[in-house]
Design a protein around this motif. Structure first.
Motif, mmCIF file in Angstrom:
data_model
loop_
_atom_site.group_PDB
_atom_site.id
_atom_site.type_symbol
_atom_site.label_atom_id
_atom_site.label_comp_id
_atom_site.label_asym_id
_atom_site.label_seq_id
_atom_site.Cartn_x
_atom_site.Cartn_y
_atom_site.Cartn_z
ATOM 1 N N GLU A 198 39.958 33.803 33.044
ATOM 2 C CA GLU A 198 39.181 34.226 34.213
ATOM 3 C C GLU A 198 37.935 33.374 34.421
ATOM 4 O O GLU A 198 37.210 33.552 35.389
ATOM 5 C CB GLU A 198 38.774 35.697 34.050
ATOM 6 C CG GLU A 198 39.962 36.652 33.961
ATOM 7 C CD GLU A 198 39.528 38.076 33.771
ATOM 8 O OE1 GLU A 198 38.306 38.291 33.684
ATOM 9 O OE2 GLU A 198 40.406 38.967 33.714
ATOM 10 N N ASP A 780 47.287 41.242 46.104
ATOM 11 C CA ASP A 780 46.509 40.239 46.829
ATOM 12 C C ASP A 780 45.340 40.886 47.567
ATOM 13 O O ASP A 780 44.249 40.308 47.642
ATOM 14 C CB ASP A 780 47.407 39.496 47.827
ATOM 15 C CG ASP A 780 48.438 38.633 47.117
ATOM 16 O OD1 ASP A 780 48.186 38.255 45.954
ATOM 17 O OD2 ASP A 780 49.487 38.352 47.712
ATOM 18 N N LYS A 783 42.662 41.639 44.948
ATOM 19 C CA LYS A 783 41.996 40.404 44.531
ATOM 20 C C LYS A 783 41.056 39.888 45.620
ATOM 21 O O LYS A 783 39.943 39.432 45.341
ATOM 22 C CB LYS A 783 43.035 39.332 44.206
ATOM 23 C CG LYS A 783 43.879 39.642 42.979
ATOM 24 C CD LYS A 783 44.955 38.577 42.792
ATOM 25 C CE LYS A 783 45.871 38.907 41.621
ATOM 26 N NZ LYS A 783 46.965 37.909 41.480
ATOM 27 N N THR A 787 37.095 39.316 45.209
ATOM 28 C CA THR A 787 36.572 37.962 45.408
ATOM 29 C C THR A 787 35.533 37.926 46.515
ATOM 30 O O THR A 787 34.474 37.299 46.367
ATOM 31 C CB THR A 787 37.732 37.015 45.745
ATOM 32 O OG1 THR A 787 38.688 37.048 44.682
ATOM 33 C CG2 THR A 787 37.228 35.582 45.913
ATOM 34 N N LEU A 822 43.964 42.426 35.653
ATOM 35 C CA LEU A 822 42.797 42.057 36.457
ATOM 36 C C LEU A 822 41.518 42.661 35.894
ATOM 37 O O LEU A 822 40.418 42.239 36.262
ATOM 38 C CB LEU A 822 42.993 42.527 37.907
ATOM 39 C CG LEU A 822 44.113 41.850 38.706
ATOM 40 C CD1 LEU A 822 44.222 42.485 40.089
ATOM 41 C CD2 LEU A 822 43.862 40.363 38.828
#
Length: 937
Positions: A198, A780, A783, A787, A822
């Motif tokens: 990561e 997705d 994430k 982000t 994650l």
């Protein structure tokens, strides 16, 4: 005697050539039509062949790119295992990639100095002969791209380092400043250390690929095996704005061009192919030309034969005319001497002339009739007045299977008729065969009709027959002429068209068109007979789940099985129609007073409750049924179906797997629901949705240990619409997926705001719906939210209901494992309502359980609820899971939870859900209180 008058040239021309020209024109028209259809078939085959070839080449290029990226990924994993790799070692590792992919110009290792890439190692054909880059530089000075392309390449490298995913650059010239327009792309793969996946990726593997070499290595081996596969192509980078990567010298977009997309790392290329030269010619083939020549030749031959016969007949007529004139002159001379003999000769001349003309006319008629009979496409049968067959053409022989010699003079047309027709005529004391058909038409003209005829082998077929009565000059019947055509194919085509127009293609049930017709007829009959009609609108619950998990083929099989069971639940005269998707409509007509359509609805519920065998699995589906009655609920079919649909939605609202009758209050509710759905579609764009937050508090210390984000819908007038009113609508119409994505984005953004202010360092729970969990883009979306907010994953807690977790355990386990990778927190919400056991939940990587408020509400007064809640807490602690109690509203409830050592609670006792602004003020107050308590006294 004066000579006979000369006919007009035009009349004479048409008399001599008209029939021949007409036959030739008909033959030519049929031949040209056949030629045109043959050419069209050849063109379609050529296009299909080229498209298949182009698809194979595009797939080969895509496969080459995938293999190259896979080898590059393997190279970066090897480098990740050797942190201080030297240039010889890198060259040794890259040698297999360069050997397998001759199209690679250079491969190397770079690092990011700030945002500037610095090349540490570079190897490959592009470094030979002194053409490699200067130390530290990405490109040689002689091949340096322009500033704009170089900036985009740097951005792509930075994006690969930031996202950890491979990237590809925009195309750039290999030799800028020269006439060589060959282009290349730079593929960047971040080196991901296995022990720190990561962290930002500062080292990257790059691969420089000339586009023309990539195309040559991908496509040339296949082309060289078959010279007919030559084609031209153009490659375009269409990721942001179109950029041409490669264009064949003779490339032209034409009628047979084919295009498809190719994914190269994070970019999308478009490959357009076109045939080269005459590799795929669209000119007609030899077969079409041969058919055209043969058809025209046959037409010319038939015209010549007719012309020869016509000319011969004219010559005979001319000879007879000349001889007749000569005989008339002789008779006139003899008449001067012997008047009596002259009179006799004149009488004889008249008789001879009549006989000669009759003989000539008979020969002409016979020849013409034979030609017409032999060339006719339809079967032609002629009988005399007694019904005996006298003429049978070849088409009739082929149609009925009899030989002409067997029937002519021996049989009547009864040999062609079925036993039923013969018996009907016999019982009615009517004439048989063609005479009976002529009597039924009542006219001497052609009046086609459709009947069933019989072949020699006993088989029957539908036919179109026209009977003409032939009469002599005295209007006496001389015979009957029948023209017969086989209409089997026409009736089959008409039946197929009617079926397609009125029946569902999958289940063969009536479609909406036939349903409306039947419903209108049923209502008209009910109106006349004072009867009733019922419409049962049936929708399968969660049919989409079957399609998503077992596939559309299993879904189609399920619809077929449901259609069969629905037919078995109704009477023979009732209709079951499929109106689309998983919706069926049952029409019960001719209902007497006191008839109960709910009996049929209960039979449908019971029938569909039995499991279906799909893909070797037992699958159970339930229906929701809405019932509307005529005339109480509507006076036309459209109103009945609409009201039954509204009643069906009421059945879904009341838990599915039941039936509901329409009442007139449903129309207003249905309209209100549609209005709410339409306004909900605009709520996201108009910023009407917002998040409220409810604290989660440690039961012993009273410290804030987390929060739950809860969505609210605030109207423009300030009023609030409760979630239990709009969330089910969002689930049904699919809006829950974009709404859920917005909740994730907003919750992550708000958490980051509190983190930066330093007032909150606890995770926030976000609820996931079943539709969100089934969305392939869920990971997705998560994430992207993390982000965009730059939020550490540990501060996001995903809450899933117990029933959702246990619905598809294998799928749930794989998704939750990815979430744990994650770094997310995972909670099971509403535990206790889904009838699953803690032993089942231990298979999933969850962090905490939330006991449903229904078990907490009465733990003070109901011993059973208290025992259940206490057991859940104890067993969860045994599995090392945290426990949060929901809906805590009294101190007595909190006291029990403390005694049972429940970890935390949330509810009105602590705080109602509050807006982000109010929560910010609350967090600031808590921070101030802590600072005061820590201040020295």
């Amino acid at each position: 005697m004066p000579p006979s008058p000369t006919p007009h040239p035009v009349v004479d021309f048409f008399r001599r050539f008209g029939l021949a020209l007409m036959v030739f024109a008909v033959a030519a028209a049929l031949t040209l039509e056949n030629y045109h259809s043959t050419v069209e078939e050849q063109l379609a085959a050529t296009r299909t062949q080229f498209q298949l070839t182009a698809q194979q080449q595009i797939a080969r290029l895509q496969e080459r790119v995938i293999h190259l990226l896979g080898h590059g990924d393997a190279l970066q994993r090897q480098i990740a295992l050797q942190p201080g790799i030297s240039a010889p070692a890198f060259t040794h590792l890259a040698a297999p990639v360069l050997h397998l992919h001759p199209e690679v110009l250079r491969a190397g290792l770079m690092r990011l100095d700030g945002n500037t890439p610095v090349v540490d190692i570079s190897t490959g054909p592009g470094n030979e002969g002194g053409s490699g880059p200067t130390p530290g530089s990405l490109f040689p000075a002689t091949r340096m791209p322009d500033a704009g392309q170089l900036a985009h390449i740097h951005d792509g490298i930075a994006r690969a380092a930031r996202t950890g995913q491979p990237t590809a650059s925009q195309p750039y010239l290999l030799s800028p400043g020269t006439s060589d327009k060959a282009q290349a792309v730079l593929v960047t793969l971040p080196v991901v250390p296995p022990e720190r996946p990561e962290e930002p990726h500062r080292k990257l593997v790059f691969i420089e690929i000339p586009v023309d070499l990539l195309i040559e290595q991908s496509l040339q081996p296949a082309i060289s095996r078959d010279a007919k596969l030559h084609f031209e192509l153009e490659l375009v980078d269409g990721t942001d704005e179109p950029r041409f990567l490669y264009t064949s010298p003779d490339f032209r977009i034409g009628e047979m061009s084919y295009a498809d997309a190719i994914k190269v790392a994070d970019r999308r290329w478009l490959m357009i192919t076109a045939p080269s030269g005459l590799s795929y010619s669209l000119l007609p083939g030899q077969d079409a030309g041969g058919r055209l020549f043969a058809g025209l030749s046959m037409g010319i031959l038939a015209a010549v034969v007719l012309y020869v016969l016509q000319t011969r007949a004219d010559a005979i007529r001319h000879q007879v005319r000349e001889k007749t004139l000569a005989l008339a002159d002789a008779n006139d001379a003899l008449g001067q001497y012997v008047k009596a003999l002259g009179e006799t000769n004149r009488l004889l001349e008249t008789e001879v002339d009549k006989h000669a003309k009759a003989e000539t006319l008979l020969r002409e008629t016979t020849s013409l009739q034979r030609a017409i009979l032999d060339c006719a496409e339809y079967a032609i049968v002629y009988t005399d007045s007694a019904g005996i067959i006298r003429v049978l053409n070849p088409a009739a022989e082929r149609l009925f299977g009899h030989q002409a010699g067997e029937l002519i003079g021996n049989e009547t047309p009864l040999v062609f008729h079925t036993a039923e027709d013969i018996a009907r005529w016999t019982l009615a004391h009517k004439a048989n065969g063609f005479a009976a058909l002529a009597d039924e038409t009542g006219s001497g003209h052609l009046e086609p009709r459709e009947i069933t005829l019989r072949r020699r082998d006993g088989s029957t077929f539908p036919a179109n027959i026209a009977i003409s009565v032939v009469r002599d000059s005295q209007r006496q019947i001389r015979g009957y002429l029948g023209i017969i055509a086989d209409i089997t194919q026409r009736q089959a085509a008409e039946s197929r068209i009617r079926h397609l127009a009125h029946y569902d293609n999958l289940t063969s049930l009536p479609n909406r068109t036939l349903l409306n017709q039947h419903l209108a007829e049923a209502m008209n009959a009910a109106r006349e007979r004072h009867r009733g009609v019922a419409v049962l609108f049936t929708d399968l619950d969660r049919f989409k789940y079957v399609n998503d998990t077992l596939g559309h083929q299993a879904g189609d099989q399920l619809l077929l099985s449901v259609a069969q069971r629905l037919r078995a639940c109704v009477r023979d005269g009732d209709m079951v129609a499929r109106t689309g998707g998983d919706e069926f409509v049952v029409v019960l007509d001719d209902l007497q007073e006191g008839s109960m359509p709910e009996d049929v609805a209960e039979r449908i519920l019971a029938s569909l409750a039995r499991p279906f065998e799909l893909c070797s699995q037992q699958v159970t589906v339930t229906p929701s049924i809405g019932i509307a009655l005529y005339p109480n609920d509507g006076n036309d079919g459209e109103a009945l179906i609409k009201n039954a649909d509204a009643a069906m939605y009421l059945a879904k609202e009341r838990g599915r797997n039941n039936f509901q009758f329409f009442d007139h209050g449903l129309s207003a509710r249905y309209s209100e629901r549609l209005d709410l759905e339409n306004r909900l579609r605009h709520a996201l764009d108009e910023n009407q949705l917002e998040l409220f937050y409810q604290p989660q508090v440690d039961t012993l210390s009273g410290e804030l240990i987390g929060m739950e984000a809860l969505i609210r819908w605030r109207q423009p007038d300030g009023s609030m619409i409760p979630p239990d009113k709009f969330i089910p609508i969002a689930e049904e119409c699919g809006l829950i997926v974009p709404i859920g994505a917005w909740v994730l984005q907003e919750a992550c953004r708000q958490i980051q705001v509190w983190l930066r202010e330093g007032i909150c360092r606890v995770p926030v729970g976000v609820n996931l719906s079943a539709r969100q969990f089934d969305d392939a883009e869920l990971l997705d979306t998560i994430k992207s939210a993390l982000t965009n907010a730059s939020l550490p994953p540990a501060y996001l807690d995903l809450e899933l209901t117990e029933s959702l977790v246990m619905r598809n355990p294998e799928h749930t386990r794989s998704i939750l494992a990815e979430c744990k990778k994650l770094g997310l927190q995972l909670s099971v919400d509403d535990f206790g309502t889904g009838y699953s056991s803690l032993a089942n939940l231990k298979r999933f990587p969850i962090d905490r359980l939330k006991i449903d408020r229904s078990f907490i509400k009465d733990i003070v007064t109901e011993p059973d609820d208290a025992a259940i809640a206490q057991t859940i807490v104890a067993m969860a602690h045994t599995l090392r899971l945290e426990v949060i109690a929901e809906g805590v509203e009294t101190e007595a409830q909190l006291a029990l939870l403390r005694r049972w050592r429940c970890d935390a609670y949330q509810g009105y006792l602590c705080s109602r859900p509050i807006s982000a602004t109010d929560m910010t003020q609350l967090l600031r107050g808590l921070r101030a209180s802590r600072m005061v308590s820590l201040a020295p006294m």
